[in-house]
Design a protein around this motif. Structure first.
Motif, PDB file in Angstrom:
ATOM      1  N   VAL A  18      30.435  44.631  45.093  1.00 17.21           N
ATOM      2  CA  VAL A  18      31.306  43.494  44.794  1.00 17.21           C
ATOM      3  C   VAL A  18      32.722  43.770  45.296  1.00 17.21           C
ATOM      4  O   VAL A  18      33.358  42.905  45.902  1.00 17.21           O
ATOM      5  CB  VAL A  18      31.295  43.163  43.280  1.00 17.21           C
ATOM      6  CG1 VAL A  18      32.381  42.172  42.931  1.00 17.21           C
ATOM      7  CG2 VAL A  18      29.928  42.637  42.872  1.00 17.21           C
ATOM      8  N   ARG A  19      33.235  44.986  45.079  1.00 16.06           N
ATOM      9  CA  ARG A  19      34.576  45.342  45.568  1.00 16.06           C
ATOM     10  C   ARG A  19      34.656  45.211  47.087  1.00 16.06           C
ATOM     11  O   ARG A  19      35.636  44.697  47.624  1.00 16.06           O
ATOM     12  CB  ARG A  19      34.943  46.776  45.150  1.00 16.06           C
ATOM     13  CG  ARG A  19      35.641  46.831  43.821  1.00 16.06           C
ATOM     14  CD  ARG A  19      36.224  48.222  43.545  1.00 16.06           C
ATOM     15  NE  ARG A  19      35.633  48.692  42.297  1.00 16.06           N
ATOM     16  CZ  ARG A  19      34.694  49.616  42.168  1.00 16.06           C
ATOM     17  NH1 ARG A  19      34.255  50.249  43.211  1.00 16.06           N
ATOM     18  NH2 ARG A  19      34.211  49.936  40.995  1.00 16.06           N
ATOM     19  N   LYS A  20      33.626  45.675  47.765  1.00 15.21           N
ATOM     20  CA  LYS A  20      33.609  45.602  49.232  1.00 15.21           C
ATOM     21  C   LYS A  20      33.601  44.142  49.706  1.00 15.21           C
ATOM     22  O   LYS A  20      34.330  43.779  50.631  1.00 15.21           O
ATOM     23  CB  LYS A  20      32.409  46.347  49.793  1.00 15.21           C
ATOM     24  CG  LYS A  20      32.415  46.433  51.283  1.00 15.21           C
ATOM     25  CD  LYS A  20      31.378  47.383  51.811  1.00 15.21           C
ATOM     26  CE  LYS A  20      31.519  47.433  53.318  1.00 15.21           C
ATOM     27  NZ  LYS A  20      30.937  48.602  53.890  1.00 15.21           N
ATOM     28  N   VAL A  21      32.802  43.313  49.068  1.00 16.09           N
ATOM     29  CA  VAL A  21      32.746  41.890  49.433  1.00 16.09           C
ATOM     30  C   VAL A  21      34.108  41.237  49.205  1.00 16.09           C
ATOM     31  O   VAL A  21      34.608  40.498  50.062  1.00 16.09           O
ATOM     32  CB  VAL A  21      31.637  41.161  48.639  1.00 16.09           C
ATOM     33  CG1 VAL A  21      31.748  39.656  48.781  1.00 16.09           C
ATOM     34  CG2 VAL A  21      30.268  41.644  49.085  1.00 16.09           C
ATOM     35  N   ILE A  22      34.726  41.513  48.073  1.00 13.63           N
ATOM     36  CA  ILE A  22      36.042  40.941  47.772  1.00 13.63           C
ATOM     37  C   ILE A  22      37.082  41.400  48.786  1.00 13.63           C
ATOM     38  O   ILE A  22      37.893  40.606  49.266  1.00 13.63           O
ATOM     39  CB  ILE A  22      36.469  41.289  46.325  1.00 13.63           C
ATOM     40  CG1 ILE A  22      35.593  40.509  45.335  1.00 13.63           C
ATOM     41  CG2 ILE A  22      37.943  40.973  46.099  1.00 13.63           C
ATOM     42  CD1 ILE A  22      35.764  40.923  43.890  1.00 13.63           C
ATOM     43  N   THR A  23      37.036  42.681  49.160  1.00  9.79           N
ATOM     44  CA  THR A  23      37.969  43.206  50.167  1.00  9.79           C
ATOM     45  C   THR A  23      37.805  42.467  51.492  1.00  9.79           C
ATOM     46  O   THR A  23      38.784  42.084  52.123  1.00  9.79           O
ATOM     47  CB  THR A  23      37.740  44.718  50.369  1.00  9.79           C
ATOM     48  OG1 THR A  23      37.950  45.378  49.125  1.00  9.79           O
ATOM     49  CG2 THR A  23      38.680  45.279  51.422  1.00  9.79           C
ATOM     50  N   GLU A  24      36.578  42.268  51.918  1.00 11.35           N
ATOM     51  CA  GLU A  24      36.328  41.565  53.184  1.00 11.35           C
ATOM     52  C   GLU A  24      36.790  40.109  53.110  1.00 11.35           C
ATOM     53  O   GLU A  24      37.350  39.580  54.063  1.00 11.35           O
ATOM     54  CB  GLU A  24      34.844  41.640  53.561  1.00 11.35           C
ATOM     55  CG  GLU A  24      34.376  43.024  53.935  1.00 11.35           C
ATOM     56  CD  GLU A  24      35.125  43.624  55.110  1.00 11.35           C
ATOM     57  OE1 GLU A  24      35.343  42.925  56.118  1.00 11.35           O
ATOM     58  OE2 GLU A  24      35.504  44.803  55.022  1.00 11.35           O
TER      59      GLU A  24
END
Length: 100
Positions: A18-24
């Motif tokens: 989820v953190r990675k998706v939000i960062t992208e």
């Protein structure tokens, strides 16, 4: 008939995804809000170097030293033509010295 495949993820694995998706997603929001909002204003490294009259190697060096503004999404790097023009107008010696 294929059998279903089930995966097990821990809570920390899911949080990391989820953190990675939000960062992208945030990266794309930053680019959409940036001054480089038209395709005509976006330049590749090669195009930016040609526009400034310098080598790609010099442009990469300037980028690493923070002399020129650039944008990056993942591995894609691009420059704003209008920002480079303003930079060249404010710092004529920067471009002229590299052409010698």
């Amino acid at each position: 008939m294929s059998s279903p495949i089930l995966y097990g993820f821990s809570k920390s694995d899911l949080e990391q995804v989820v953190r990675k998706v939000i960062t992208e997603i945030r990266k794309t929001d930053i680019i959409q809000d940036s001054p480089v909002n038209s395709e005509e204003d976006k330049l590749t490294q090669k195009e930016a170097a040609k526009f400034l009259g310098i080598s790609v190697t010099s442009l990469i060096s300037w980028k690493k030293k923070g002399k020129v503004p650039y944008y990056q999404i993942g591995r894609s790097i691009f420059f704003s033509k209008s920002e480079l023009l303003k930079l060249a107008q404010k710092n004529p010696g920067l471009v002229q010295s590299s052409r010698r």
